[in-house]
Design a protein around this motif. Structure first.
Motif, PDB file in Angstrom:
ATOM      1  N   LEU A 209       0.813  -1.220   0.000  1.00  0.00           N
ATOM      2  CA  LEU A 209       0.000   0.000   0.000  1.00  0.00           C
ATOM      3  C   LEU A 209       0.842   1.264   0.000  1.00  0.00           C
ATOM      4  O   LEU A 209       0.381   2.311  -0.449  1.00  0.00           O
ATOM      5  N   GLY A 210       2.051   1.199   0.528  1.00  0.00           N
ATOM      6  CA  GLY A 210       2.853   2.402   0.740  1.00  0.00           C
ATOM      7  C   GLY A 210       2.853   2.756   2.215  1.00  0.00           C
ATOM      8  O   GLY A 210       1.986   2.328   2.981  1.00  0.00           O
TER       9      GLY A 210
ATOM     10  N   ASP B  10       5.763   9.370  -0.615  1.00  0.00           N
ATOM     11  CA  ASP B  10       5.076   8.086  -0.492  1.00  0.00           C
ATOM     12  C   ASP B  10       4.724   7.561  -1.872  1.00  0.00           C
ATOM     13  O   ASP B  10       4.097   8.267  -2.674  1.00  0.00           O
ATOM     14  N   VAL B  11       5.135   6.328  -2.147  1.00  0.00           N
ATOM     15  CA  VAL B  11       4.794   5.668  -3.401  1.00  0.00           C
ATOM     16  C   VAL B  11       3.399   5.076  -3.255  1.00  0.00           C
ATOM     17  O   VAL B  11       3.151   4.266  -2.357  1.00  0.00           O
ATOM     18  N   LEU B  12       2.501   5.471  -4.140  1.00  0.00           N
ATOM     19  CA  LEU B  12       1.104   5.041  -4.039  1.00  0.00           C
ATOM     20  C   LEU B  12       0.785   3.845  -4.916  1.00  0.00           C
ATOM     21  O   LEU B  12      -0.060   3.018  -4.577  1.00  0.00           O
ATOM     22  N   LYS B  13       1.433   3.769  -6.073  1.00  0.00           N
ATOM     23  CA  LYS B  13       1.047   2.724  -7.017  1.00  0.00           C
ATOM     24  C   LYS B  13       2.166   2.501  -8.025  1.00  0.00           C
ATOM     25  O   LYS B  13       2.836   3.452  -8.443  1.00  0.00           O
ATOM     26  N   LEU B  14       2.367   1.228  -8.382  1.00  0.00           N
ATOM     27  CA  LEU B  14       3.234   0.861  -9.491  1.00  0.00           C
ATOM     28  C   LEU B  14       2.328   0.408 -10.628  1.00  0.00           C
ATOM     29  O   LEU B  14       1.524  -0.514 -10.458  1.00  0.00           O
TER      30      LEU B  14
ATOM     31  N   ASP C 188       5.601  -0.031 -15.739  1.00  0.00           N
ATOM     32  CA  ASP C 188       6.888   0.598 -15.433  1.00  0.00           C
ATOM     33  C   ASP C 188       6.707   1.995 -14.856  1.00  0.00           C
ATOM     34  O   ASP C 188       7.682   2.727 -14.681  1.00  0.00           O
ATOM     35  N   GLY C 189       5.461   2.380 -14.571  1.00  0.00           N
ATOM     36  CA  GLY C 189       5.181   3.712 -14.044  1.00  0.00           C
ATOM     37  C   GLY C 189       5.086   3.726 -12.530  1.00  0.00           C
ATOM     38  O   GLY C 189       4.759   2.722 -11.899  1.00  0.00           O
ATOM     39  N   VAL C 190       5.406   4.889 -11.948  1.00  0.00           N
ATOM     40  CA  VAL C 190       5.353   5.070 -10.496  1.00  0.00           C
ATOM     41  C   VAL C 190       4.522   6.313 -10.202  1.00  0.00           C
ATOM     42  O   VAL C 190       4.824   7.409 -10.706  1.00  0.00           O
ATOM     43  N   LEU C 191       3.477   6.155  -9.406  1.00  0.00           N
ATOM     44  CA  LEU C 191       2.681   7.282  -8.922  1.00  0.00           C
ATOM     45  C   LEU C 191       3.034   7.503  -7.457  1.00  0.00           C
ATOM     46  O   LEU C 191       2.975   6.573  -6.651  1.00  0.00           O
TER      47      LEU C 191
ATOM     48  N   LEU D 239     -10.785  -3.168  -2.184  1.00  0.00           N
ATOM     49  CA  LEU D 239     -10.584  -1.732  -2.062  1.00  0.00           C
ATOM     50  C   LEU D 239      -9.157  -1.366  -2.456  1.00  0.00           C
ATOM     51  O   LEU D 239      -8.226  -2.167  -2.304  1.00  0.00           O
ATOM     52  N   ASP D 240      -9.008  -0.157  -2.944  1.00  0.00           N
ATOM     53  CA  ASP D 240      -7.683   0.376  -3.230  1.00  0.00           C
ATOM     54  C   ASP D 240      -7.546   1.671  -2.448  1.00  0.00           C
ATOM     55  O   ASP D 240      -8.425   2.532  -2.495  1.00  0.00           O
ATOM     56  N   PHE D 241      -6.450   1.797  -1.695  1.00  0.00           N
ATOM     57  CA  PHE D 241      -6.199   3.036  -0.959  1.00  0.00           C
ATOM     58  C   PHE D 241      -5.271   3.873  -1.823  1.00  0.00           C
ATOM     59  O   PHE D 241      -4.087   3.585  -1.944  1.00  0.00           O
TER      60      PHE D 241
END
Length: 417
Positions: A194-195, A260-264, A267-270, A333-335
Motif C-alpha cells: 500500500l505504501g 510516499d509511493v502510491l502505485k506501481l 513501469d510507471g510510479v505514482l 478496495l484500493d487506498f
C-alpha cells in the motif's frame, strides 16, 4: 519450578504479549524469570519464519552473561542445499519427525550439528530443542513452526522439574511470539503493497469504502523511456529484473526525500509528497527527482558493464487537490488518490516524449517554488493535454544545469538547503 510459579510466568507472557512488548524483551524477561525461579538456564535461541520480501525469518537470542552477539537478527532463505541448515538440530528434528530432542553437547552425536563445538567452548553442556508445528490454518506463508533450543551449563543437563516446566511454558512463549510476528507481517505487507502512509492509515482504522480525505499534494508520475521496445528485445527472464532495478531506483529516491509511493503501474510510479508546507513538499519532490537521476546513472553503469539493457525515465511533477482514501468494492478496495490532478500529472509525464525532456513540471508546481527555485526552470510552451479541458504551460529544468558546472553546483546546493 513450582506449579504456581509456572502459572504466574504464563500469565506474565500473555499479559505482556497483549500489550505488544517487543519479542527480544519478551524473551529476555521470560529467561530471567526462569532463572530467578531456580532454573539452570544459560542460553536460549528462538527462530520463527515470517512473510517478508527480503528475509525468510527472525531469530532471537538470550545469554546468561554479557555477549557481543545481537539479541535479534534476520536470516535469509534456507533450503535443502544450505549446508548450515542441513546440519542444524531443527533440520534433523523435522526430518525425523521429532517435536523434542535432548542432546549432550560433548557426545559424538552432537558434534555433527551446527555450532555445537562453539557452544561447548562457551561452557554449555546440555541442549533441549523444540519444534512446535502450527496447524494448516495457523500457518502463514513459511511461518509454520516455532523453533527453539535451551541450554544449561549443568553437566547432567536439565532436571525433570526443569524439563516439565519448559514443556509447559515454551508453547505459551511460542504463541506470544507468533502473535507478535503476525502483527509485524501485517505492517510489512501493508507498507510494501500500500505504501508507508496509506498503510498507517489503513492500520489505524480507515478501511471503510468511500472514506477519503481531501488534501493538497505534490504529485509525481514517472515511467521508463523506451521500456516497451526494451522488454520486447530482451529475454523473458530479464524483464522482471529490468523493471525491478529501475523501480528500486525511483522508490529509493522518493522514500529518501520523504515521499510516499502510491502505485506501481507497469513501469510507471505514482507518488505524492505532502506536509504542512507545499513549498517544502515541492522542494522534496525535486530532491527525489535529482536523486532518481543519480541512482539511474549508477544503475546504468552497473547494468551496462554486465551487458544488460539500460534506459532513463520521464518524470512529471504537479500540485493539486486530490481525494485520498478507499475506493472500490467492499471485497476489493484500493487506498489511493483520485482527482483531476492525478490525471494531469500522468499527462504531463507523457508530454516529456513530445518535447524531448526528461522532466516536466506544471505552472502550479513551478510557481509555488521560492524565487531561488523558480530561476532553475524554463518554459517549454503551453499545451492542451489529452483529456484535460484546459491548456497548461509546462516547465523543464534549465538545460544549462546539465552543461554548466557552476550552475549545476548551485542547483545541488539549492536542493540540499
Amino acid at each position: 519450578m513450582e506449579f504456581a510459579t509456572r502459572v504466574g510466568l504464563m500469565n506474565w507472557l500473555v499479559s505482556q504479549g497483549l500489550t505488544g512488548l517487543p519479542e527480544n524483551d519478551l524473551i529476555r524477561g521470560f529467561c530471567e524469570r526462569c532463572c530467578a525461579a531456580g532454573m539452570d538456564l544459560s542460553r536460549s535461541v528462538i527462530f520463527i519464519d515470517t512473510l517478508h520480501p527480503i528475509f525468510e525469518g527472525r531469530g532471537f537470542l538470550w545469554n546468561d552473561n554479557e555477549s557481543n552477539e545481537s539479541d535479534s537478527f534476520e536470516y535469509g532463505p534456507t533450503g535443502d542445499n544450505d549446508d548450515g541448515w542441513r546440519r542444524s538440530i531443527f533440520y534433523h528434528m523435522l526430518e525425523q519427525g521429532h517435536d523434542e530432542l535432548q542432546l549432550e553437547l560433548n557426545d559424538q552425536t552432537g558434534a555433527r550439528f551446527t555450532r555445537v563445538p562453539e557452544l561447548m567452548e562457551m561452557g554449555h553442556r546440555h541442549m533441549l530443542g523444540f519444534v512446535h508445528r502450527f496447524g494448516e490454518t495457523g500457518a502463514l506463508g513459511q511461518m509454520d513452526c516455532f523453533y527453539s533450543y535451551w541450554l544449561t551449563r549443568r553437566t547432567d543437563g536439565f532436571n525433570e522439574g526443569e524439563l516439565a516446566a519448559l514443556r509447559d511454558l515454551v508453547p505459551v512463549l511460542g504463541l506470544v511470539i507468533k502473535s507478535a510476528q503476525q502483527v509485524d507481517i501485517v505492517r510489512t505487507l501493508g507498507r510494501v503493497y500500500l505504501g508507508r502512509d496509506a498503510s498507517e492509515r489503513v492500520l489505524h482504522g480507515k478501511i471503510s469504502r468511500g472514506v477519503t480525505d481531501q488534501i493538497n499534494a505534490v504529485l509525481w508520475f514517472s515511467d521508463l523511456r523506451g521500456s516497451t521496445a526494451i522488454t520486447e528485445s530482451v529475454s523473458p527472464d530479464e524483464i522482471i529484473p529490468f523493471l525491478n532495478d529501475y523501480a528500486q531506483a525511483a522508490i529509493d529516491a522518493i522514500h529518501d526525500a520523504g515521499g510516499d509511493v502510491l502505485k506501481l503501474i507497469g513501469d510507471g510510479v505514482l507518488a505524492m509528497f505532502t506536509g504542512q508546507s507545499l513549498t517544502l513538499a515541492k522542494h522534496a519532490a525535486l530532491k527525489a527527482e535529482h536523486r532518481f537521476r543519480l541512482n539511474m546513472i549508477a544503475l546504468n553503469a552497473k547494468r551496462g558493464s554486465e551487458g544488460r539493457a539500460v534506459t532513463s525515465a520521464y518524470v512529471g511533477l504537479h500540485v493539486g487537490e486530490v481525494f485520498y482514501g478507499n475506493i472500490g468494492h467492499d471485497d476489493r478496495l484500493d487506498f489511493t488518490v483520485v482527482g483531476p490532478a492525478v490525471n494531469e500529472v500522468s499527462r504531463i509525464s507523457s508530454m516529456c516524449r513530445s518535447v524531448d525532456r526528461e522532466l516536466l513540471v506544471s505552472a502550479g508546481f513551478r510557481d509555488g517554488l521560492d524565487m531561488a527555485g523558480q530561476r532553475y526552470f524554463v518554459s517549454t510552451g503551453r499545451f492542451a493535454l489529452r483529456g484535460i479541458g484546459h491548456a497548461q504551460e509546462l516547465y523543464t529544468l534549465d538545460p544549462a544545469v546539465a552543461t554548466d558546472e557552476a550552475l549545476a553546483g548551485r542547483y545541488e546546493r539549492y536542493l540540499k538547503s
